[in-house]
Design a protein around this motif. Structure first.
Motif, PDB file in Angstrom:
ATOM      1  N   LYS A 272       1.215  -1.663   0.262  1.00 30.59           N
ATOM      2  CA  LYS A 272       0.009  -0.295  -0.047  1.00 30.59           C
ATOM      3  C   LYS A 272       0.636   1.376  -0.006  1.00 30.59           C
ATOM      4  O   LYS A 272       1.834   1.746   0.866  1.00 30.59           O
ATOM      5  CB  LYS A 272      -0.641   0.074   1.461  1.00 30.59           C
ATOM      6  N   ASP A 277      -2.448   9.803   3.620  1.00 34.27           N
ATOM      7  CA  ASP A 277      -4.770   9.555   3.992  1.00 34.27           C
ATOM      8  C   ASP A 277      -4.868  10.031   4.658  1.00 34.27           C
ATOM      9  O   ASP A 277      -5.016  10.475   5.956  1.00 34.27           O
ATOM     10  CB  ASP A 277      -4.292   8.161   4.741  1.00 34.27           C
ATOM     11  N   ASP A 295       0.541   6.113   5.347  1.00 33.33           N
ATOM     12  CA  ASP A 295       0.123   5.156   4.699  1.00 33.33           C
ATOM     13  C   ASP A 295       1.064   4.431   3.927  1.00 33.33           C
ATOM     14  O   ASP A 295       0.097   3.861   3.055  1.00 33.33           O
ATOM     15  CB  ASP A 295      -1.478   5.823   4.415  1.00 33.33           C
ATOM     16  N   GLU A 356      -9.750   3.381   1.991  1.00 32.96           N
ATOM     17  CA  GLU A 356      -9.056   3.655   0.409  1.00 32.96           C
ATOM     18  C   GLU A 356      -7.857   2.507   0.074  1.00 32.96           C
ATOM     19  O   GLU A 356      -7.705   1.965  -1.050  1.00 32.96           O
ATOM     20  CB  GLU A 356      -8.495   4.922  -0.153  1.00 32.96           C
ATOM     21  N   THR A 381      -0.833  -0.392   5.922  1.00 38.58           N
ATOM     22  CA  THR A 381      -1.352   0.127   6.634  1.00 38.58           C
ATOM     23  C   THR A 381      -3.140   0.150   6.503  1.00 38.58           C
ATOM     24  O   THR A 381      -3.121   1.626   6.786  1.00 38.58           O
ATOM     25  CB  THR A 381      -0.444   1.233   6.730  1.00 38.58           C
TER      26      THR A 381
HETATM   27 ZN    ZN Z   1      -5.123   4.566   4.959  1.00 37.97          ZN
END
Ligand code: ZN
Ligand code: BES
Ligand code: MN
Length: 505
Positions: A272, A277, A295, A356, A381
């Motif tokens: 990710k 974020d 993030d 997301e 995360t």
């Molecule tokens: Zn996130």
């Protein structure tokens, strides 16, 4: 940090600081303490009688110019009652390094207990664990301080191993340890970068520089290319930001397996890469939002793993896919209720724009499969819920196949990292079954880490897959004796270890 191994006797080794582990046990002194007791003509027994070396976990006693020893200092570090495996060695080496570096010490020599190097497998785990622990202790988060002092850091680590350990076992273990420790540092540096510096574009540039340096294959999908590939889930997260997204791909092609009869496995690593974020339209509270710069730790993890693998050259093919985007509430941002079509064709009703990570990973997983991955690991995360369940100690793990999970579990144990498996189960899928589309991107409060994993499961499908939710473990709000607060580099060591093992299997 310079790393070396020596088979010298601890008492005769000249260094600024000699570190020896003291177990919590009765009876006569065991090696290497036994030799120190003799060399110092009974100092250890006197200290023990005085109650100063009980062997209690992380108890530390620092002595200057101990008589009979060549070292300038002797640090006796309590290692408790349990045998010293990789978990313990990491923490012990880190504790010693932090303690000594604070005192301005630049060289330390750690005498490994004999049981740590008794077998080839033990040596292959013990040396990297000790190196990773000591190396990690050097990390400082103040990269942008204008008044940065010349750092106090350990510059040289010597591992003192019993003379009986063959050199042929030591060399590869040192190389592995060094590559892993440097990769962990890389991941932590990236995670620590502020989001105004580390945008998706910059992350792409970092990956490109890595690829160039180590001759990895590199592919960078910009927004237009991602649209051609119909990565609707990935793009939906990026559309609220002025920063363009990047789907970053690094590929390492190791030599063919030594046994040509073996089925060739291709490891796909999906990380990710949300460089910030905010939550998007489902915006997060201001308090603590600054932490969402990390993030992208999953993406940084995969970049770091590729660096280590490029150095270690295992016989395996590995593809890293890093969907990088910024989750912002701009005027083009997606809205709760929007429906997105993922690359796989599945439709997703976005109930919460703050969920997301699973959207970008959905297309990342599909793309890794399309590129030929036969086995998948994603690191993210992903949920606050995993931090509620496991805190900052264990990373949450999920898997759709026991065999692959067991392989990973053993790798994590050898790497000295704590992971705890949580269930996947058909029944949790009800929580994310859509009425407008196929899937909902949020399954509500209960079982939040599991419903997020079940969402990803729908995109990994039946490819053997492991999902690591590191939302609780990627960043420490408080330091511990062996590592300061900030980014932890969790999962890098386990994944490098997993890849090395897959190459040997
Ligand atoms: Zn996130
Ligand atoms: N990046 C967060 C998860 C997170 C929380 C990471 C705390 C590190 C520390 C993720 O994108 C998120 O916002 N998840 C939501 C999901 C929910 C809306 C279903 C969460 O956990 O609250
Ligand atoms: Mn979020």
């Amino acid at each position: 940090m310079e790393i070396e191994a020596q088979s010298a006797a601890p008492a005769l080794f000249a260094t600024q600081a000699l570190v020896v582990l003291a177990p919590e046990q009765e009876g006569p002194w065991a090696p290497p303490l036994e030799a120190l007791e003799r060399a110092t003509q009974g100092w250890l027994s006197k200290l023990k009688e005085a109650g100063e070396i009980s062997g209690r976990w992380l108890e530390s006693t620092l002595l200057h110019h101990p008589p009979g020893l060549k070292a300038e200092r002797l640090l006796l570090l309590g290692c408790g009652k349990n045998p010293t495996g990789p978990f313990e060695l990491r923490r012990l080496a880190g504790t010693a390094a932090r303690l000594l570096k604070a005192k301005g010490v630049k060289q330390m020599a750690l005498a490994l207990p004999p049981e740590a190097t008794q077998t080839k497998a033990a040596t292959a785990a013990a040396l990297p664990a000790a190196i990773a622990g000591a190396w990690a202790a050097n990390f400082e988060t103040g990269a942008y301080k204008s008044d940065r002092q010349p750092e106090k850091r350990i510059e040289r680590l010597t591992l003192l191993v019993p003379a009986t350990v063959p050199g042929a076992e030591i060399e590869p273990a040192l190389n592995k340890g060094q590559a892993i420790a440097a990769a962990v540092e890389r991941a932590r540096e990236l995670a620590n970068q502020p989001a105004n510096y580390l945008t998706p574009r910059r992350l792409g540039e970092e990956a490109e520089a890595l690829a160039r340096r180590y001759q990895l294959e590199f592919e960078l999908l910009d927004e237009a290319r991602a649209r051609e590939l119909r990565m609707g889930a990935f793009l939906s997260v990026a559309q609220g930001s002025a920063e363009p997204p990047r789907m970053i791909v690094l590929r390492y092609r190791g030599a063919a397996p030594s046994d040509p009869g073996k089925a060739r496995r291709v490891l796909g690593l999906v990380g990710k890469g949300i460089t910030f974020d905010t939550g998007g339209i489902s915006i997060k509270p201001a308090d603590g939002m600054e932490k969402m710069k990390y993030d992208m730790t999953g993406g940084a993890t995969m970049l770091a793993v590729m660096q280590a693998l490029a150095q270690l050259q295992p016989r395996l093919e590995v593809i890293a896919v890093i969907p990088a985007a910024e989750n912002m509430p701009g005027s083009r941002a997606q809205k709760p209720g929007d429906v997105q079509i993922a690359m796989s064709g599945k439709s997703i009703e976005v109930l919460n724009t703050d969920a997301e990570g699973r959207l970008v990973l959905a297309d990342g997983l599909s793309y890794a499969r399309q590129l030929g991955a036969t086995h998948l690991v994603d690191v993210a995360t992903l949920t606050g819920a995993v931090a509620v369940a496991l805190g900052a100690v264990y990373a949450g793990a999920f898997a759709n196949q026991d065999e692959f999970y067991h392989e990973f579990e053993q790798a994590a144990a050898a790497a000295g990292e704590k992971v705890w498996r949580l269930p996947l189960d058909e029944e949790y899928r009800d929580q994310i079954r859509g009425s407008v589309g196929d899937l909902l991107n949020s399954g509500g409060r209960y079982g939040g880490a599991i419903t997020a994993a079940e969402f990803l499961h729908a995109f990994a499908e039946d490819t053997p897959w492991i999902h690591l939710d590191i939302a609780g473990t990627a960043w420490w709000d408080e330091g511990k004796a062996w590592m300061p607060k900030g980014p932890t580099g969790i999962a890098v060591a386990s994944l490098v270890e997993l890849a090395l093992r897959m190459a040997e299997a």
